[in-house]
Design an enzyme around this catalytic site. Structure first.
Site, PDB file in Angstrom:
ATOM      1  N   GLU A 245       7.809   5.602   5.857  1.00  0.00           N
ATOM      2  CA  GLU A 245       8.075   6.731   6.842  1.00  0.00           C
ATOM      3  C   GLU A 245       9.459   7.535   6.558  1.00  0.00           C
ATOM      4  OE1 GLU A 245       5.789   6.148  10.949  1.00  0.00           O
ATOM      5  OE2 GLU A 245       7.803   5.344  10.834  1.00  0.00           O
TER       6      GLU A 245
ATOM      7  N   HIS B 259      -2.272 -15.309  -6.969  1.00  0.00           N
ATOM      8  CA  HIS B 259      -3.579 -15.541  -7.554  1.00  0.00           C
ATOM      9  C   HIS B 259      -4.539 -14.406  -7.234  1.00  0.00           C
ATOM     10  CE1 HIS B 259      -2.827 -19.918  -8.219  1.00  0.00           C
ATOM     11  NE2 HIS B 259      -2.054 -19.756  -7.044  1.00  0.00           N
TER      12      HIS B 259
ATOM     13  N   LYS C  25      -3.281  13.385  13.671  1.00  0.00           N
ATOM     14  CA  LYS C  25      -3.151  13.176  14.988  1.00  0.00           C
ATOM     15  C   LYS C  25      -3.788  14.519  15.860  1.00  0.00           C
ATOM     16  CE  LYS C  25       1.146  10.994  15.921  1.00  0.00           C
ATOM     17  NZ  LYS C  25       2.676  10.651  16.625  1.00  0.00           N
TER      18      LYS C  25
END
Length: 427
Positions: free
Chosen positions: A280, A301, A414
């Site tokens: 951010e 793995h 948003k």
């Protein structure tokens, strides 16, 4: 320098200690500018001094409030998303304090399934308290979760008793603050000069930690000790500037990912906090390193093959822990399982050998590797790590030329979401 150290191998970049020293000296004026205080970022630097939000009197107040909850609650729900809960969750998950209420997390999802599961789980506890953390109370996830959980408490305990069990942490004067005034909830402060991902050393992070039983005084002292160290160290010896300059070098070499790697799963949620802090803060203007995580030995793995022989797009920062704080010795057995060569060996030693082998293989394979060595995983050291990364991130953003505190990129999704949900005024 102090208990935390940072070393590196340049891998295929060819970076040397001499070249790094030149970069550190070139960045000395920037360090001095940052330490002197910057008017352009003044409104976002409430975390910088530590004591502005976490002075002794404030910490004592939070401990008093936490003691009230701990004396009665057997479940405490932290409602928040992103910076409003990442730091507290990182510490609680890492230290797993005992003899306190169960700490549950809400407001970090809008999944109907997860919300229903939480409500069902709460039915199994006798005494439930909640804390809604939202700076300006405009974020969807904690807002609707708080409504659901308020209603749950009111139906279970009645409005008057529910009000005693509700805490909220927000900006003074916000809608959340007014809700507390109108309904008798306990209001805690989300400092105006601190953004969410920088809020660990404030009511936001410290109150849930204190309810869980974390030694928050030790954590704050760790932040304070690291602050004093970093603010006093000259450019050539400054750990945070060293890390920031190394990151800038990697970016200039065409690497696009930084992988935080560790061999202690206790750091899993700390890594999530680290991801948010750098993603951010730095991911703007078409630049920044993409932060990813390798929690080992499990992740070896799954992604180990790519790390060693895949696209050369990343470098690794290993967080290594020096303290031997647990012991499990592999017992002898009369059954043939073909692991007799490890009989009598301690899991701690086996894990550390795997760590050393991984770092060596990756480094010799050309991957640039940084090693951030810490003395232990405890409250004080976590406090040091928090402040180290906060300060490093600030410097790193300044080096690449972005504003660490704004978030221009989150508005588009948003807008689409709120328009489809029918929010008034949404575009």
């Amino acid at each position: 320098m102090g208990d935390i150290t940072l070393t590196f191998s340049g891998g295929r970049t060819g970076l040397t200690e001499e070249a790094l020293e030149q970069r550190l000296q070139a960045a000395a004026p920037l360090l001095a500018e940052v330490l002197a205080g910057e008017a352009q970022h003044r409104d976002n630097l409430g975390w910088f001094s530590v004591d502005e939000a976490a002075g002794p009197e404030r910490v004592d107040f939070l401990l008093e409030q936490a003691a009230r909850v701990r004396a009665d609650a057997d479940a405490f729900v932290v409602i928040g998303i992103g910076g409003s809960n990442q730091a507290a969750r990182a510490v609680v998950k890492a230290l797993r304090p005992e003899n306190g209420p169960a700490i549950l997390w809400a407001g970090n999802t809008i999944s109907a399934c997860e919300t229903a599961r939480l409500l069902k789980e709460l039915d199994g506890y006798q005494s439930v308290y909640i804390d809604c953390i939202a700076k300006n109370f405009e974020t969807l996830e904690p807002g609707i979760s708080f409504r659901v959980l308020r209603r749950y408490l009111e139906q279970r305990y009645g409005q008057a008793e529910a009000a005693k069990r509700i805490f909220a942490t927000g900006t003074p004067g916000s809608t959340l603050h007014q809700l507390c005034i109108d309904n008798g909830y306990t209001f805690l402060t989300f400092p105006e000069r601190i953004g969410g991902r920088y809020s660990v050393g404030s009511d936001v992070g410290l109150f849930p930690m204190a309810v869980a039983g974390v030694d928050v005084k030790a954590l704050v002292q760790g932040m304070r000790d690291m602050r004093e160290e970093l603010h006093a160290a000259p450019a050539g010896e400054n750990l945070a500037l060293r890390y920031a300059c190394l990151r800038k070098w990697m970016l200039e070499q065409g690497l696009s990912l930084e992988m935080l790697a560790f061999f202690e799963p206790r750091l899993d949620y700390f890594a999530k906090w680290w991801i948010q802090l750098f993603a951010e803060s730095e991911g703007k203007d078409g630049t920044g390193l993409y932060p990813v995580v390798s929690s080992n030995s499990e992740d070896l793995h799954s992604i180990g093959q790519f790390i060693q022989q895949g696209s050369p797009i990343l470098f690794e920062t290993f967080v290594t822990v020096r303290a031997r704080d647990a012991s499990v010795v592999l017992p002898a057995t009369d059954k043939k399982d073909y692991f007799d060569y490890l009989t009598g060996r301690d899991f701690w030693d086996i894990n550390d050998t795997a760590r050393q082998a991984t770092m060596r293989a990756h480094s010799e394979g050309g991957i640039p590797c940084l090693e951030l060595s810490i003395p232990a995983i405890d409250a004080h050291t976590l406090g040091e790590l928090f402040y180290f990364f906060l300060f490093s991130c600030y410097l790193s953003c300044r080096l690449v030329g972005v504003n660490p505190f704004n978030q221009p990129g989150v508005e588009s999704y948003k807008g689409y979401m709120f328009k489809n949900l029918g929010k008034p005024g949404a575009k």
